[in-house]
Design an enzyme around this catalytic site. Structure first.
Site, mmCIF file in Angstrom:
data_model
loop_
_atom_site.group_PDB
_atom_site.id
_atom_site.type_symbol
_atom_site.label_atom_id
_atom_site.label_comp_id
_atom_site.label_asym_id
_atom_site.label_seq_id
_atom_site.Cartn_x
_atom_site.Cartn_y
_atom_site.Cartn_z
ATOM 1 N N HIS A 235 -21.361 45.298 34.673
ATOM 2 C CA HIS A 235 -21.066 43.698 35.394
ATOM 3 C C HIS A 235 -19.806 43.171 34.760
ATOM 4 O O HIS A 235 -19.850 42.053 34.162
ATOM 5 C CB HIS A 235 -21.769 42.455 35.966
ATOM 6 C CG HIS A 235 -22.663 43.148 36.460
ATOM 7 N ND1 HIS A 235 -23.209 43.643 37.592
ATOM 8 C CD2 HIS A 235 -24.120 43.594 36.717
ATOM 9 C CE1 HIS A 235 -23.906 44.163 38.472
ATOM 10 N NE2 HIS A 235 -25.092 43.623 37.323
ATOM 11 N N LYS B 105 15.632 57.911 58.578
ATOM 12 C CA LYS B 105 16.530 57.672 59.240
ATOM 13 C C LYS B 105 16.221 58.090 60.698
ATOM 14 O O LYS B 105 16.279 58.008 61.800
ATOM 15 C CB LYS B 105 17.960 57.762 58.940
ATOM 16 C CG LYS B 105 19.436 57.018 59.870
ATOM 17 C CD LYS B 105 20.111 57.137 59.679
ATOM 18 C CE LYS B 105 21.009 56.649 60.715
ATOM 19 N NZ LYS B 105 22.816 57.203 60.135
#
Length: 520
Positions: A283, A143
């Protein structure tokens, strides 16, 4: 607030109160080098002080220590006032009148409600996992971000340290606004997780999927995505019952996007086997898997499966890695090696390999429910991990003689491997080691050809596992000509009679399981 282009705030005093201590000491040291006065709570203060960094206890400001078993520590005007006070003449006078210190930087992360809920799903006192003080500090600092910087994510430590260096100990308006927005996003996600977590438990047997999934960015930095021109990041599903797996990068550069995919496949594969086992992955699909009497034997057999495909591979083992085990990897370029632990002697030997990454991580338990996630059309696709066990009653001999007990074990081994290979997937195995794997092909026959090419003469007498049925007899014919001994496959093709007849022609035994193990 719209950031003023040239405005910056000099950081003179910081308050630190964190549950996640990752990177804390290095960050605190960097702050101290900029002559920033450090204050911290409880365990945070002890961690910083133990590293020889000057830091004062927040209890000196409040005079209350920790109340009600830790429920009240930072909820005190002496701390919140120093965070929320406006940096005006009137605010300065009131700070002085009340004998309060102002804070320019607040570093806080929350008690891990989401993680505790995942680890203790049946807890009756879930509200005890809720952080109050940390959230209050974060909101207060956010804030007042015109004059206070708030840090809720350890991933921001490095960037803040860099900016403090370039701005002589100050942070810009833009940085403070960005950090404030991130703090509000974190508190919103935290509150949402609490709202879900404190609600009535649902019957997960009928619907195991969470109604909502909130993702939280992890501090792990990826160099890039699948290719260097693609950016990538890592997220975990907060408070949704989808736990991430903790790991430690013991040696090497930061992990890549593809490293994580390969590692996940390798770990899931070795988790299939109770004895010492190794999985070699390229892979995101296995190219060699083996079990052995020792880790070294398992590694030797796994890397021998495909001497070409193993180049630059990721390897996972399901046992601690010892110094002698490194002999199995001599002359082989390994990109990543994972194990539950590495002893000091093995670390010293592997330190001689400059490019290898070492990851300390436990394979997933077969008994624990796991999830797999993919994306499609901008949506998250979530499914249960395939943990179904092949039961003896699943096996139906459709042609040929019954296999020996040893061959039956090999059938089970090949079936466990093939479900971690990319469809269309074919695995050739002898005993508890693969000799050829063909996967990721648009036709099953081509996958059989690839597996047999890799195996060469080792295909003779091998067991073949197929992740789905043979739509035509051509793949079985290729296997028969290569000398395959027996086939395990789901069955269910319209051409099953032709497929069975082809197996019979070559004298191969064929078993149907009745269920497939696709992996896309």
């Amino acid at each position: 607030m719209t950031p003023e282009s040239n405005r910056q705030v000099r950081i003179a005093r910081a308050l630190l109160s964190v549950d996640d201590k990752a990177g804390l000491v290095d960050f605190a040291r960097a702050l101290s080098l900029h002559r920033i006065e450090l204050w911290a709570t409880g365990g945070t203060q002890r961690s910083i002080s133990a590293a020889g960094i000057p830091v004062r206890a927040a209890e000196e400001l409040t005079g209350i220590g920790s109340w009600f078993g830790g429920r009240v520590k930072t909820l005190h005007p002496a701390i919140l006032g120093g965070v929320l006070a406006p940096r005006t003449e009137e605010g300065a006078r009131e700070l002085a009148d009340r004998k309060l210190l102002s804070f320019d930087l607040v570093v806080v992360n929350f008690y891990p409600f989401e993680r505790h809920l995942t680890e203790h799903p049946d807890a009756k006192d879930r509200e005890e996992f809720v952080d109050i003080g940390g959230v209050t500090l974060a909101r207060a600092a956010a804030k007042n971000h015109r004059d206070v910087a708030i840090v809720v994510d350890p991933a921001d430590y490095l960037g803040i340290t860099s900016e403090l260096g370039t701005r002589s100990g100050a942070l810009s308006d833009a940085t403070r606004l960005r950090l404030a927005l991130k703090a509000f996003e974190r508190t919103a996600a935290y509150d949402a997780a609490i709202a879900r977590g404190l609600g009535p438990a649902t019957d997960r047997s009928s619907d195991p999927f969470p109604a909502e999934v909130t993702f939280r960015r992890e501090p792990l930095k990826l160099r890039y995505g699948e290719n260097p021109h693609q950016r990538a990041s890592v997220y975990s599903a907060a408070g949704s019952g989808l736990p991430s797996t903790p790991f430690e990068l013991v040696k090497g550069d930061s992990l890549s996007f593809t490293n994580l995919l390969d590692l996940d496949t390798a770990l899931a594969t070795v988790a299939e086997f109770p004895g010492p086992s190794a999985a070699v992955v390229k892979h995101a699909t296995p190219c060699g898997v083996a079990s052995g009497a020792t880790v070294k034997e398992a590694l030797e057999r796994a890397v021998a499966s495909d001497p070409v495909a193993r180049y630059g591979c990721a390897i996972a083992i399901n046992r601690p890695f010892g110094a002698g085990d490194a002999d199995a990897l001599a002359g082989i370029f390994v990109d990543l090696l994972s194990a539950p632990s590495f002893d000091q002697a093995s670390r010293e030997r592997l330190a001689l390999r400059p490019k290898i990454k070492l990851v300390r991580i436990e394979p997933p338990s077969p008994q624990v429910e796991r999830w797999e996630a993919h994306s499609g059309l901008g949506c998250l696709l979530l499914q249960e991990a395939d943990r179904r066990e092949l039961a003896p009653s699943d096996l139906r001999l459709v042609t040929g003689a019954a296999v020996t007990p040893e061959e039956l074990c090999s059938l089970d081994f090949a079936w466990r491997v093939v479900r971690h290979s990319k469809s269309n997937a074919i695995v050739l195995a002898h005993g508890s080691r693969t000799v050829g794997i063909g996967s990721g092909q648009p036709t099953r026959a081509r996958s059989v050809e690839l597996a047999c090419e890799v195996a060469g003469p080792r295909a003779k007498g091998a067991i073949l596992a197929s992740d789905a049925f043979f739509p035509f007899a051509d793949g079985v014919e290729i296997a028969g000509k290569a000398g395959v001994r027996a086939i395990i496959q789901p069955g269910g093709s319209l051409r099953d009679p032709e497929v069975i007849a082809m197996a019979d022609k070559f004298g191969m035994s064929m078993y149907f399981t009745g269920w497939r193990v696709f992996r896309h």
